[in-house]
Design an enzyme around this catalytic site. Structure first.
Site, mmCIF file in Angstrom:
data_model
loop_
_atom_site.group_PDB
_atom_site.id
_atom_site.type_symbol
_atom_site.label_atom_id
_atom_site.label_comp_id
_atom_site.label_asym_id
_atom_site.label_seq_id
_atom_site.Cartn_x
_atom_site.Cartn_y
_atom_site.Cartn_z
ATOM 1 N N ARG A 154 0.841 -1.517 0.004
ATOM 2 C CA ARG A 154 -0.212 -0.041 0.015
ATOM 3 C C ARG A 154 0.842 1.517 -0.019
ATOM 4 N NH1 ARG A 154 -4.287 -0.163 4.467
ATOM 5 N NH2 ARG A 154 -5.078 -2.048 3.285
ATOM 6 N N ARG A 209 -2.598 6.176 9.778
ATOM 7 C CA ARG A 209 -2.775 5.643 8.293
ATOM 8 C C ARG A 209 -2.955 6.724 7.425
ATOM 9 N NH1 ARG A 209 -4.613 0.564 7.739
ATOM 10 N NH2 ARG A 209 -4.035 -0.690 9.693
ATOM 11 N N LYS A 229 -5.054 0.399 14.580
ATOM 12 C CA LYS A 229 -4.822 1.340 13.590
ATOM 13 C C LYS A 229 -5.559 2.634 14.011
ATOM 14 C CE LYS A 229 -6.888 -1.324 10.600
ATOM 15 N NZ LYS A 229 -8.097 -2.177 9.613
ATOM 16 N N LYS A 252 -6.972 6.195 12.291
ATOM 17 C CA LYS A 252 -7.466 7.120 10.786
ATOM 18 C C LYS A 252 -7.803 8.492 10.909
ATOM 19 C CE LYS A 252 -8.345 2.783 8.707
ATOM 20 N NZ LYS A 252 -9.272 1.813 7.935
ATOM 21 N N CYS A 298 -15.221 -3.300 -1.888
ATOM 22 C CA CYS A 298 -13.842 -3.702 -1.344
ATOM 23 C C CYS A 298 -13.108 -4.688 -2.347
ATOM 24 C CB CYS A 298 -13.951 -4.083 0.163
ATOM 25 S SG CYS A 298 -14.489 -5.907 0.335
ATOM 26 N N CYS A 306 -7.596 -10.844 -0.246
ATOM 27 C CA CYS A 306 -7.863 -10.568 1.076
ATOM 28 C C CYS A 306 -8.078 -11.752 1.872
ATOM 29 C CB CYS A 306 -9.130 -9.865 1.201
ATOM 30 S SG CYS A 306 -9.260 -9.183 2.915
ATOM 31 N N CYS A 331 -16.536 -8.863 4.144
ATOM 32 C CA CYS A 331 -16.727 -9.229 5.287
ATOM 33 C C CYS A 331 -17.131 -8.015 6.045
ATOM 34 C CB CYS A 331 -15.464 -10.082 5.897
ATOM 35 S SG CYS A 331 -14.060 -8.757 6.371
ATOM 36 N N CYS A 372 -14.326 -2.331 4.754
ATOM 37 C CA CYS A 372 -13.399 -1.605 4.021
ATOM 38 C C CYS A 372 -13.912 -0.642 3.102
ATOM 39 C CB CYS A 372 -12.423 -2.479 3.608
ATOM 40 S SG CYS A 372 -11.393 -3.464 4.719
HETATM 41 FE FE1 SRM Z 1 -9.533 -2.519 5.285
HETATM 42 C C1 SRM Z 1 -8.131 -4.966 6.960
HETATM 43 C C2 SRM Z 1 -8.243 -3.419 2.543
HETATM 44 C C3 SRM Z 1 -10.062 0.872 3.965
HETATM 45 C C4 SRM Z 1 -11.322 -1.792 7.866
HETATM 46 N N1 SRM Z 1 -8.286 -3.935 4.656
HETATM 47 C C5 SRM Z 1 -7.926 -5.038 5.408
HETATM 48 C C6 SRM Z 1 -6.819 -5.957 4.709
HETATM 49 C C7 SRM Z 1 -5.468 -5.413 4.921
HETATM 50 C C8 SRM Z 1 -7.067 -7.444 5.185
HETATM 51 C C9 SRM Z 1 -6.072 -8.046 6.073
HETATM 52 O O1 SRM Z 1 -6.049 -7.448 7.377
HETATM 53 O O2 SRM Z 1 -5.751 -8.981 5.694
HETATM 54 C C10 SRM Z 1 -7.516 -5.713 3.247
HETATM 55 C C11 SRM Z 1 -6.354 -6.041 2.276
HETATM 56 C C12 SRM Z 1 -7.113 -6.397 0.979
HETATM 57 C C13 SRM Z 1 -6.464 -6.606 -0.361
HETATM 58 O O3 SRM Z 1 -5.931 -7.817 -0.811
HETATM 59 O O4 SRM Z 1 -5.771 -5.515 -0.639
HETATM 60 C C14 SRM Z 1 -8.159 -4.293 3.466
HETATM 61 N N2 SRM Z 1 -9.039 -1.528 3.457
HETATM 62 C C15 SRM Z 1 -8.714 -2.422 2.407
HETATM 63 C C16 SRM Z 1 -8.925 -1.430 1.057
HETATM 64 C C17 SRM Z 1 -7.767 -1.738 0.292
HETATM 65 C C18 SRM Z 1 -10.293 -1.660 0.616
HETATM 66 C C19 SRM Z 1 -10.484 -1.034 -0.873
HETATM 67 O O5 SRM Z 1 -11.133 -1.884 -1.560
HETATM 68 O O6 SRM Z 1 -10.130 0.028 -1.055
HETATM 69 C C20 SRM Z 1 -8.787 -0.005 1.793
HETATM 70 C C21 SRM Z 1 -7.281 0.527 1.887
HETATM 71 C C22 SRM Z 1 -7.301 1.862 2.546
HETATM 72 C C23 SRM Z 1 -6.217 2.625 2.646
HETATM 73 O O7 SRM Z 1 -5.322 2.918 1.623
HETATM 74 O O8 SRM Z 1 -5.461 2.540 3.674
HETATM 75 C C24 SRM Z 1 -9.250 -0.392 3.294
HETATM 76 N N3 SRM Z 1 -10.451 -0.794 5.756
HETATM 77 C C25 SRM Z 1 -10.702 0.303 5.206
HETATM 78 C C26 SRM Z 1 -11.626 1.020 5.514
HETATM 79 C C27 SRM Z 1 -12.321 2.466 5.066
HETATM 80 C C28 SRM Z 1 -11.830 3.572 5.675
HETATM 81 O O9 SRM Z 1 -10.489 3.538 6.302
HETATM 82 O O10 SRM Z 1 -12.419 4.684 5.363
HETATM 83 C C29 SRM Z 1 -12.079 0.333 6.645
HETATM 84 C C30 SRM Z 1 -13.230 0.809 7.765
HETATM 85 C C31 SRM Z 1 -13.088 2.035 8.518
HETATM 86 C C32 SRM Z 1 -12.265 1.512 9.723
HETATM 87 O O11 SRM Z 1 -11.256 1.563 9.928
HETATM 88 O O12 SRM Z 1 -13.181 1.292 10.989
HETATM 89 C C33 SRM Z 1 -11.200 -0.720 7.056
HETATM 90 N N4 SRM Z 1 -9.705 -3.401 7.323
HETATM 91 C C34 SRM Z 1 -10.701 -2.699 7.995
HETATM 92 C C35 SRM Z 1 -10.650 -3.639 9.220
HETATM 93 C C36 SRM Z 1 -11.625 -3.561 10.272
HETATM 94 C C37 SRM Z 1 -10.832 -2.694 11.413
HETATM 95 C C38 SRM Z 1 -11.633 -2.886 12.818
HETATM 96 O O13 SRM Z 1 -11.983 -1.707 13.268
HETATM 97 O O14 SRM Z 1 -11.976 -3.862 13.178
HETATM 98 C C39 SRM Z 1 -9.701 -4.645 8.871
HETATM 99 C C40 SRM Z 1 -9.458 -6.059 9.711
HETATM 100 C C41 SRM Z 1 -8.304 -5.631 10.841
HETATM 101 O O15 SRM Z 1 -8.070 -4.488 11.007
HETATM 102 O O16 SRM Z 1 -8.401 -6.260 11.697
HETATM 103 C C42 SRM Z 1 -9.096 -4.382 7.691
HETATM 104 FE FE1 SF4 Z 2 -11.035 -7.832 3.084
HETATM 105 FE FE2 SF4 Z 2 -13.194 -7.614 4.465
HETATM 106 FE FE3 SF4 Z 2 -11.587 -5.386 4.213
HETATM 107 FE FE4 SF4 Z 2 -13.119 -6.710 2.147
HETATM 108 S S1 SF4 Z 2 -14.032 -5.698 4.063
HETATM 109 S S2 SF4 Z 2 -10.824 -5.924 1.940
HETATM 110 S S3 SF4 Z 2 -13.041 -8.754 2.570
HETATM 111 S S4 SF4 Z 2 -11.167 -7.223 5.268
#
Ligand code: SRM
Ligand code: SF4
Length: 573
Positions: free
Chosen positions: A74, A143, A208, A210, A429, A435, A474, A478
């Site tokens: 990233r 982030r 994390k 944000k 996402c 993922c 899930c 994201c």
């Molecule tokens: Fe996310 C984890 C992709 C924005 C909440 N996110 C992941 C991971 C890294 C999976 C992992 O932990 O193994 C995903 C990688 C997938 C892949 O194959 O690329 C992933 N998140 C993404 C992206 C790429 C989605 C997209 O399609 O655009 C976004 C990258 C953002 C960036 O550039 O930094 C992305 N993730 C978000 C957002 C939206 C936002 O930030 O505005 C959220 C929800 C907001 C929040 O943080 O609450 C988000 N991602 C999560 C979570 C849940 C965190 C939690 O509070 O429980 C995880 C899992 C974790 O952290 O345990 C996660």
């Molecule tokens: Fe992966 Fe769940 Fe985030 Fe989609 S919402 S990128 S399935 S961790």
């Protein structure tokens, strides 16, 4: 202080010597495509995740082969602004080291997928040579800082972008580990005295963190889903300061009601010169009071819920040594992008291109990546990644506009803004195949769902009505599905929960409407609601508001109510 055991990640961070762990040794070991478990956790702080191609798992298992390991990288892009040179470099690296695609993320960053271990160091090094980096793109730190990318009010945008970049730079971890491991920086023999993390400390944040900045009336960066947000207050065309919002987040876990999405609370106001200080002190409050025992309860949103927004404000004022001012009035109208051409106050042009699922790639029918490469070669302005996974070709001079237009047309991108309003307001996402946490498809499947629903909307005469629709594989959220008007959240292969009633400006959480639905049920479930919406809506009423008024779901007032069936309560009253 809680006497509960710290989570395992706290031990990994403590032992890591400021995020070094044994990453350097692991990279050198070419006997396997993977890294050790602990280093996988630490790699996140450096902006990379170990993954494997889940489509290939059954075949690899059958042939008793190691999983098809590769890495996601990233790239941080504070405020989402990249130069044409950076775009060209990202494009080159996508081809040379990754899977030939560029993912524009929901946080205005770039992602590569499919980088094998032997190319990881070289790719990260080359990213840094383009004046971008990957440090703190993931991990228990602040982030990528987002800011409103849309070009109206361009002088305010300039200031807000600068603020996002300043916050980002200020909160970047101080450890030299990143330079040592990826950039062949000189190895620092660390002792407690020599190396310090003045803001984070040795164990960084509990989870994390944000930050984002919005410029009303657009909430295109979805401030209510962030740990800390700033809402620009513009008076007489001038930026006078920011409202401060704390405690938003999306992540939850199916079946665990102690986890829930939560909207940020707006708690005060700061002046432009205080924004970095306020960011630092909010981070420090979370560092000191966040839960380090349970990673499912360690996001800042739970600290805010557990202690109360008033307590957070009081603690923040104490850390600041001065008080935030009272919240100023503001209004958000939507959280989508403005597609097509816009002229700004300086006479420059901007074209917002719809990028489905944020995936920039070439197909025989639609060579988008090639087209954007050709544009980058002649573009004198910049590129802006939006939090809705789209791309703005920004700051095009009047002289250059026709050349850019010709390229947009040549590569079939000139009419991207003429898609249905539903498609333009869609986010998916990544989910499968990369993922590790995906329970169901999202990016590869949502376009099909939208095609089906477009027919239903067409029949109801709603083609031009913007309804936000988001799908995630899930409940981590994201794609921020819990604040969209229609949200699909994966439960298992071809099994989704359907949420309705999010606010059109991302200002209200949605509510579960149907559990465990299959793809063949989506159309028949939504079609009658569309029909009724077309006939019975009030003037200007958004879909998310209508489904609540019509009784399909109850409004979710705050995160803690997310799992409550308020619908029943509402009906009893
Ligand atoms: Fe996310 C984890 C992709 C924005 C909440 N996110 C992941 C991971 C890294 C999976 C992992 O932990 O193994 C995903 C990688 C997938 C892949 O194959 O690329 C992933 N998140 C993404 C992206 C790429 C989605 C997209 O399609 O655009 C976004 C990258 C953002 C960036 O550039 O930094 C992305 N993730 C978000 C957002 C939206 C936002 O930030 O505005 C959220 C929800 C907001 C929040 O943080 O609450 C988000 N991602 C999560 C979570 C849940 C965190 C939690 O509070 O429980 C995880 C899992 C974790 O952290 O345990 C996660
Ligand atoms: Fe992966 Fe769940 Fe985030 Fe989609 S919402 S990128 S399935 S961790």
């Amino acid at each position: 202080m809680s006497d509960k055991k710290l989570s395992a990640n706290e031990g990994i961070k403590t032992r890591s010597n400021y995020l070094r762990g044994t990453i350097a040794e692991g990279l050198a070991d070419q006997s396997t495509g993977s890294m050790s478990e602990d280093d996988q956790q630490l790699l996140k702080f450096h902006g990379t995740y170990q993954q494997d191609d889940r489509d290939l798992r059954p075949d690899r298992r059958k042939h008793r082969l190691e999983k098809a390991y590769s890495f996601m990288i990233r790239i941080r892009v504070p405020g989402g602004v990249a130069t044409p040179h950076q775009w060209l470099e990202v494009d080159r690296m996508a081809e040379q080291f990754a899977n030939g695609t560029i993912k524009l993320t929901t946080r205005q960053a770039f992602q590569f997928h499919g980088i094998i271990k032997s190319n990881l160091k070289r790719t990260i090094k080359e990213i840094n040579q383009t004046a971008m980096d990957t440090v703190a793109a993931c991990g228990d730190v602040n982030r990528n800082v987002m800011c409103n990318p849309n070009p109206y009010l361009s002088s305010v945008h300039e200031e807000v972008l600068k603020a996002a970049q300043d916050i980002s730079a200020h909160l970047t971890p101080a450890t030299r580990a990143y330079h040592e491991i990826w950039l062949d920086g000189e190895k620092v023999e660390t002792s407690e005295k020599e190396e310090q993390e003045p803001i984070y400390g040795k164990t960084y944040l509990p989870r994390k963190f944000k930050i984002t900045i919005a410029v009303p009336p657009s909430n295109d960066v979805d401030i209510f889903a962030n740990c800390l947000s700033f809402i620009a207050i513009v008076e007489n065309g001038k930026l006078v300061g920011y409202n401060v919002a704390v405690g938003g987040g999306m992540g939850s876990t199916h079946g665990n009601e102690a986890t829930y999405p939560r909207l940020a609370d707006v708690i005060g106001f700061c002046t432009p010169d205080q924004i970095v200080d306020v960011s630092e002190k909010v981070v420090m409050v979370q560092r000191d009071y966040g839960d380090r025992t349970d990673r499912k309860h360690s996001r800042f949103k739970y600290t805010v819920d557990d202690r109360g927004a008033d307590w957070i404000l009081a603690k923040l004022n104490e850390y600041l040594g001065y008080e935030l001012g009272p919240v100023r009035p503001y209004e958000f109208k939507d959280n989508g992008d403005r597609f097509g051409w816009v002229e700004d106050e300086n006479g420059n042009f901007h074209y917002t291109l719809f990028v489905e699922g944020g995936r920039v790639l070439d197909t025989p029918a639609f060579p988008m990546r090639t087209g954007l490469r050709e544009i980058a070669k002649i573009h004198g302005g910049d590129f802006r990644l939006t939090a809705n996974q789209n791309l703005i070709i920004a700051n095009i001079s009047a002289k250059k506009r026709s050349e850019i237009e010709a390229l947009l047309e040549k590569y079939g991108m000139h009419r991207s803004h003429e898609r249905s309003a539903l498609r333009l307001a869609s986010i998916a996402c990544v989910a499968l195949p990369t993922c590790a946490l995906a329970l169901a498809e999202a990016e590869r499947y949502l376009p099909e769902v939208v095609t089906d629903l477009e027919e239903e909307l067409e029949n109801a005469g709603l083609r031009h009505d913007s309804i936000t629709i988001r799908m995630t594989g899930c409940p981590n959220g994201c794609g921020r599905p819990f604040i969209s008007e229609i949200g699909f959240v994966g439960r298992g292969p071809d099994k989704y929960n359907l949420y309705l009633g999010g606010g059109h400006a991302g200002q209200r959480l949605s509510k579960l409407y149907r559990q465990d639905i299959h793809s063949n049920e989506i159309r028949s479930l939504l079609s009658p609601i569309f029909q009724r919406y077309a006939k019975e809506r009030n003037e200007g009423e958004h879909f998310g508001d209508f489904v609540i008024r019509a009784g399909y779901v109850a409004a979710t007032i705050q995160g803690a109510d997310f799992h409550k069936n308020i619908k029943e309560e509402a009906h009893h009253n």
